[in-house]
Scaffold this motif. Sequence first.
Motif, short mmCIF file in Angstrom:
data_model
loop_
_atom_site.label_atom_id
_atom_site.label_comp_id
_atom_site.label_asym_id
_atom_site.label_seq_id
_atom_site.Cartn_x
_atom_site.Cartn_y
_atom_site.Cartn_z
N UNK A 39 0.83 -1.21 0.00
CA UNK A 39 0.00 0.00 0.00
C UNK A 39 0.86 1.26 0.00
N UNK A 40 1.95 1.24 0.75
CA UNK A 40 2.85 2.40 0.77
C UNK A 40 3.48 2.63 -0.59
N UNK A 41 3.86 1.57 -1.29
CA UNK A 41 4.46 1.72 -2.61
C UNK A 41 3.42 2.23 -3.61
N UNK A 66 18.15 13.70 3.23
CA UNK A 66 17.89 12.99 4.48
C UNK A 66 17.65 11.52 4.20
N UNK A 67 18.07 10.63 5.09
CA UNK A 67 17.74 9.20 4.92
C UNK A 67 16.23 8.99 4.93
N UNK A 68 15.76 8.10 4.08
CA UNK A 68 14.31 7.88 3.96
C UNK A 68 13.71 7.37 5.26
N UNK A 69 14.45 6.57 6.02
CA UNK A 69 13.91 6.05 7.28
C UNK A 69 13.74 7.18 8.29
N UNK A 122 3.38 7.66 5.91
CA UNK A 122 4.74 8.10 6.24
C UNK A 122 5.77 7.45 5.31
N UNK A 123 5.67 6.14 5.11
CA UNK A 123 6.61 5.45 4.23
C UNK A 123 6.40 5.90 2.78
N UNK A 124 5.14 6.07 2.37
CA UNK A 124 4.87 6.52 1.01
C UNK A 124 5.45 7.89 0.72
N UNK A 142 10.29 -0.53 1.30
CA UNK A 142 9.15 -0.20 2.16
C UNK A 142 8.95 -1.26 3.23
N UNK A 143 9.12 -2.53 2.87
CA UNK A 143 8.98 -3.60 3.85
C UNK A 143 10.07 -3.49 4.93
N UNK A 144 11.29 -3.19 4.50
CA UNK A 144 12.38 -3.02 5.47
C UNK A 144 12.14 -1.78 6.34
N UNK A 145 11.65 -0.70 5.73
CA UNK A 145 11.36 0.51 6.50
C UNK A 145 10.28 0.25 7.55
#
Length: 325
Positions: free
Chosen positions: A122-124, A159-162, A192-194, A255-258
């Motif tokens: 969903x985030x992707x 900035x890092x995405x995480x 947030x991840x998206x 996204x899964x790792x995040x």
Amino acid sequence: MAETQPKGAAPRPVFKGAVSPKSRLQRWADSDIWYSFKRSPVTIVATTVFVLLIAGAVLAPLLSPYTPFDPGSLNLMNGFTEPMAANAFTGDYFLLGTDDQGRDVLSTILFGLRISLFVGITAVLFAMTLGITLGLIAGYIGGWLDGLIMRIADIQLTFPSIMVAMLLYGIGKGLIPPALRDEMAIWVLIVSIGLSEWVQFARTVRGATLVEREKEYVQAAHLIGLSKWSIMLRHILPNVAGPILVIATISLALAIIAEATLSFLGVGAPKTQPSLGTLINVGRQFILSGEWWILLFPSLTLLALALSVNLLGDWLRDVLNPKLR
């Protein structure tokens, strides 16, 4: 009397029967993509693992031997049962053991996998929709909108995405009333991840759009009076779908790792809806006391999921890029 052919005339063609058009399945079997897939054992294994994990998540209510997050079905006497062993007190057998609350680790992994995949996919999709829209606008319309969108993208890339996802998650939860925070935690995590992953889509689509808008078919569509949105969505977008598919596959693994990272840090999925990251965080607390299986099996599942998606993304990048063939 038989009809004679004029002297010197070209022989008439003899039709032995019309050739039936190929079906979609036949065209797919003759395509370069299927040929490349068959000749790549690594891709076949990665696809098999990914499909099995997807099936396990979708069919979790049917495949899981226990209902791990139903308080009424838990028995604390089953806690810390080792893998492939029967509990000394109850006699219940657990393939991958149990955690501190007596929950079957295999069942928790199947249900946690559902949350991780749902959040990641969903985030992707959200990041892809946002990035494609902004990339098309920046590349086709240009002007000050192009400059504004690309400067925002450049700032976010510093900035890092995480870190961006963690900051947006904190802001989002702060804006939600306390009574609704647990219910909305998954959706805040998705947004947030998206918002932390849209930049790659936007930059790629913008670059491809700058090339496509100068081609004759776009100019012809403009001359016959089609609107800008119609040209962008119906003509330009299908011609930039290849790179988008590759980025989407790689972004799914990220996204899964995040999500797992945020949940591991305690700022992601709530404990009532645990993901693989939440399960890994729980297992970390017992690794030093000897209950290694609580951490190991969710970690291996996350590793298999992220690695299989990354391998599929690498294969798609190679097969869809003519320069790499």
